[in-house]
Enzyme design. Structure first.
Site, PDB file in Angstrom:
ATOM      1  N   ASP A 122     -19.612  16.510  17.541  1.00 12.14           N
ATOM      2  CA  ASP A 122     -20.145  16.767  18.667  1.00 12.14           C
ATOM      3  C   ASP A 122     -19.698  18.048  19.229  1.00 12.14           C
ATOM      4  OD1 ASP A 122     -21.858  15.825  20.931  1.00 12.14           O
ATOM      5  OD2 ASP A 122     -19.597  15.513  21.895  1.00 12.14           O
ATOM      6  N   LEU A 123     -20.639  18.550  20.076  1.00 15.09           N
ATOM      7  CA  LEU A 123     -20.344  20.098  20.583  1.00 15.09           C
ATOM      8  C   LEU A 123     -19.699  19.757  21.912  1.00 15.09           C
ATOM      9  CD1 LEU A 123     -20.667  22.914  20.625  1.00 15.09           C
ATOM     10  CD2 LEU A 123     -22.922  22.675  21.477  1.00 15.09           C
ATOM     11  N   ASP A 124     -20.599  19.215  22.934  1.00 14.14           N
ATOM     12  CA  ASP A 124     -19.977  19.376  24.344  1.00 14.14           C
ATOM     13  C   ASP A 124     -18.850  18.255  24.524  1.00 14.14           C
ATOM     14  OD1 ASP A 124     -21.911  21.041  25.619  1.00 14.14           O
ATOM     15  OD2 ASP A 124     -23.440  19.462  25.343  1.00 14.14           O
ATOM     16  N   THR A 155     -18.309  22.184  28.218  1.00  7.44           N
ATOM     17  CA  THR A 155     -19.358  22.563  29.036  1.00  7.44           C
ATOM     18  C   THR A 155     -19.991  21.550  30.215  1.00  7.44           C
ATOM     19  OG1 THR A 155     -20.852  21.343  27.404  1.00  7.44           O
ATOM     20  CG2 THR A 155     -20.726  23.694  27.250  1.00  7.44           C
ATOM     21  N   LYS A 159     -29.930  20.508  23.533  1.00  2.00           N
ATOM     22  CA  LYS A 159     -31.047  21.491  22.807  1.00  2.00           C
ATOM     23  C   LYS A 159     -30.718  23.092  23.134  1.00  2.00           C
ATOM     24  CE  LYS A 159     -34.880  18.315  23.631  1.00  2.00           C
ATOM     25  NZ  LYS A 159     -36.255  18.155  24.362  1.00  2.00           N
ATOM     26  N   ASN A 160     -29.451  23.257  23.661  1.00  2.00           N
ATOM     27  CA  ASN A 160     -28.933  24.383  23.865  1.00  2.00           C
ATOM     28  C   ASN A 160     -27.899  24.917  22.756  1.00  2.00           C
ATOM     29  OD1 ASN A 160     -30.278  25.339  26.255  1.00  2.00           O
ATOM     30  ND2 ASN A 160     -29.625  23.682  27.107  1.00  2.00           N
ATOM     31  N   GLU A 208     -16.022  12.553  18.393  1.00  4.94           N
ATOM     32  CA  GLU A 208     -16.921  12.347  19.566  1.00  4.94           C
ATOM     33  C   GLU A 208     -16.083  12.237  20.779  1.00  4.94           C
ATOM     34  OE1 GLU A 208     -19.565  12.124  21.208  1.00  4.94           O
ATOM     35  OE2 GLU A 208     -21.338  12.400  19.852  1.00  4.94           O
ATOM     36  N   ASP A 209     -16.621  12.577  21.902  1.00  4.51           N
ATOM     37  CA  ASP A 209     -15.803  12.344  23.232  1.00  4.51           C
ATOM     38  C   ASP A 209     -16.796  11.377  24.154  1.00  4.51           C
ATOM     39  OD1 ASP A 209     -18.103  14.210  23.980  1.00  4.51           O
ATOM     40  OD2 ASP A 209     -17.128  14.434  25.752  1.00  4.51           O
ATOM     41  N   LYS A 253     -22.030  11.976  29.926  1.00  7.34           N
ATOM     42  CA  LYS A 253     -21.545  12.696  28.653  1.00  7.34           C
ATOM     43  C   LYS A 253     -22.424  12.048  27.625  1.00  7.34           C
ATOM     44  CE  LYS A 253     -16.718  13.572  29.544  1.00  7.34           C
ATOM     45  NZ  LYS A 253     -15.196  13.232  29.150  1.00  7.34           N
ATOM     46  N   GLY A 254     -22.797  13.003  26.812  1.00  8.42           N
ATOM     47  CA  GLY A 254     -23.735  12.345  25.679  1.00  8.42           C
ATOM     48  C   GLY A 254     -25.015  12.013  25.904  1.00  8.42           C
ATOM     49  N   VAL A 255     -25.366  11.918  27.104  1.00  9.94           N
ATOM     50  CA  VAL A 255     -26.719  11.504  27.711  1.00  9.94           C
ATOM     51  C   VAL A 255     -27.725  12.558  27.614  1.00  9.94           C
ATOM     52  CG1 VAL A 255     -28.049  10.394  29.361  1.00  9.94           C
ATOM     53  CG2 VAL A 255     -25.595   9.677  28.956  1.00  9.94           C
ATOM     54  N   LYS A 298     -28.182   9.180  21.074  1.00 11.03           N
ATOM     55  CA  LYS A 298     -27.056   8.444  20.759  1.00 11.03           C
ATOM     56  C   LYS A 298     -27.021   7.357  21.691  1.00 11.03           C
ATOM     57  CE  LYS A 298     -24.559  12.377  19.424  1.00 11.03           C
ATOM     58  NZ  LYS A 298     -23.433  13.483  19.943  1.00 11.03           N
ATOM     59  N   SER A 354     -25.355  17.140  17.908  1.00  7.48           N
ATOM     60  CA  SER A 354     -25.196  17.188  19.191  1.00  7.48           C
ATOM     61  C   SER A 354     -26.480  16.856  20.154  1.00  7.48           C
ATOM     62  CB  SER A 354     -24.651  18.685  19.919  1.00  7.48           C
ATOM     63  OG  SER A 354     -25.227  18.972  21.082  1.00  7.48           O
ATOM     64  N   ALA A 355     -26.591  16.101  21.120  1.00 13.93           N
ATOM     65  CA  ALA A 355     -27.792  16.156  21.831  1.00 13.93           C
ATOM     66  C   ALA A 355     -28.329  17.307  22.439  1.00 13.93           C
ATOM     67  CB  ALA A 355     -27.487  14.888  22.959  1.00 13.93           C
TER      68      ALA A 355
HETATM   69  C1  BG6 Z   1     -24.863  16.414  25.702  1.00 18.54           C
HETATM   70  C2  BG6 Z   1     -24.091  16.451  26.893  1.00 18.54           C
HETATM   71  O1  BG6 Z   1     -23.953  17.073  24.523  1.00 18.54           O
HETATM   72  O2  BG6 Z   1     -25.927  17.076  25.697  1.00 18.54           O
HETATM   73  C3  BG6 Z   1     -25.059  15.875  28.001  1.00 18.54           C
HETATM   74  O3  BG6 Z   1     -22.954  15.631  26.862  1.00 18.54           O
HETATM   75  C4  BG6 Z   1     -26.225  16.733  27.964  1.00 18.54           C
HETATM   76  O4  BG6 Z   1     -24.267  15.912  29.163  1.00 18.54           O
HETATM   77  C5  BG6 Z   1     -27.126  16.566  26.894  1.00 18.54           C
HETATM   78  O5  BG6 Z   1     -27.212  16.132  29.083  1.00 18.54           O
HETATM   79  C6  BG6 Z   1     -28.302  17.598  26.563  1.00 18.54           C
HETATM   80  O6  BG6 Z   1     -28.006  18.816  26.891  1.00 18.54           O
HETATM   81  P1  BG6 Z   1     -29.005  20.044  26.992  1.00 18.54           P
HETATM   82  O7  BG6 Z   1     -28.362  21.220  26.872  1.00 18.54           O
HETATM   83  O8  BG6 Z   1     -30.329  19.939  25.995  1.00 18.54           O
HETATM   84  O9  BG6 Z   1     -29.705  19.824  28.563  1.00 18.54           O
HETATM   85 MG    MG Z   2     -19.900  15.095  23.990  1.00 16.54          MG
END
Ligand code: BG6
Ligand code: MG
Length: 216
Positions: free
Chosen positions: A10-12, A18, A118-119, A170-171, A46-48, A146, A115-116
Site C-alpha cells: 500500500d502507499l499511504d 500522506t 489516484k495520485n 497495509e496500514d 485511511k484506505g477509503v 478495499k 493503492s486506492a
Molecule cells: C488512500 C488513502 O491511500 O487513498 C485515503 O489512505 C485516500 O485517505 C485514498 O482517500 C484516495 O486517495 P486520492 O489521492 O485518490 O484522493
Molecule cells: Mg494506507
C-alpha cells in the site's frame, strides 16, 4: 523453502505518510462548509476512496449535497491535496520503506504497489520510487475499493504470480481484509488492536526483514 514470490505495498501510511496532507485538505473543505473535521475522523478515512471519504465527511457535518456538488467538492479537495504533495521530497519516505522494497528486489522477489489513491504515480515520482515497483496498481485502475481484493489481485496478475505467493503490506484494516479476501498473506503496519487479523503486525517497514517474510 518459502512460497513467497512477491510483495505488494500500500502507499499511504506504508511508504509515505500522506495522511497529514489529506487531513489538511479535508479540514479546509469542512471548515468552508461550516463544520469542523478532527484528526480522529481523519483516522477513519485511511484506505477509503476519495468519493467515499467525502460522503462520510458530509455525513459527519450533517450536510447534504447533490451528486454534482459532491463532484465539485471532491475536485476542490484534490486540487488542494495535489498542491501539497507536489512539494514532497524523498526524505518523506517512511523509515526503512525504500530499503525493504529494495531488499525484496535484491532477493529476487517481485514488487507491486496496490493503492486506492489516484495520485499514486505523482507521489512515487516525487519520492523517486517509481522504478522500485514491477507493477503499479492505483485508484485509476480499479473499480472496487478495499476491502474488495481487486487492487491486489490485479497486482498479482500483473506480476504473473498466484495470490498465495503474495504478501501485502497495509496500514488500513480495509487493506488487510482485502489481502485476506484475495487469499494473500498480510503484514499490518500500525496497532495490533486495529490490524489483528494480519499474519504479523509491525510499527513500520524499518522493523521488517527477509527473515520475517520467510517465517510468515
Ligand atoms: C488512500 C488513502 O491511500 O487513498 C485515503 O489512505 C485516500 O485517505 C485514498 O482517500 C484516495 O486517495 P486520492 O489521492 O485518490 O484522493
Ligand atoms: Mg494506507
Amino acid at each position: 523453502m518459502s512460497t513467497i514470490k512477491a510483495c505488494l505495498f500500500d502507499l499511504d501510511g506504508v511508504i509515505v505518510d500522506t495522511a497529514v496532507y489529506h487531513y489538511k485538505a479535508w479540514k479546509q473543505l469542512a471548515n468552508g462548509l461550516g463544520f469542523d473535521f478532527t484528526e480522529h475522523q481523519n483516522e477513519q478515512l485511511k484506505g477509503v476512496s476519495r468519493v467515499r471519504s467525502l460522503e462520510l465527511i458530509l455525513g459527519w457535518g450533517g450536510v447534504t449535497k447533490t451528486a454534482e456538488e459532491q463532484e465539485i467538492l471532491a475536485t476542490q479537495k484534490n486540487t488542494q491535496y495535489v498542491e501539497m504533495i507536489s512539494h514532497m521530497k524523498p526524505d518523506e519516505i517512511l523509515p526503512g520503506a525504500k530499503q525493504f522494497v529494495q531488499a525484496c528486489r535484491d532477493a529476487g522477489l517481485k514488487t507491486a504497489l496496490g493503492s486506492a489513491s489516484k495520485n499514486s504515480m505523482m507521489i512515487l515520482e516525487k519520492i523517486g520510487m517509481v522504478d522500485l515497483f514491477d507493477a503499479i496498481i492505483d485508484g485509476n485502475k480499479v473499480s472496487k475499493a478495499k476491502p474488495d481484493p481487486e487492487v491486489f489481485l490485479k497486482g498479482a496478475e500483473a506480476l504473473g504470480v498466484l495470490p498465495e505467493e503474495c504478501v501485502v503490506f497495509e496500514d488500513a484494516i480495509a487493506g488487510v481484509e482485502a489481502a485476506i479476501a484475495g487469499g494473500m498473506k498480510s503484514v499490518g503496519i500500525g496497532s495490533p488492536d486495529v490490524l489483528g487479523r494480519a499474519d504479523l503486525v509491525i510499527n513500520g517497514l524499518s522493523e521488517m526483514s527477509l527473515e520475517k517474510l520467510e517465517a510468515l
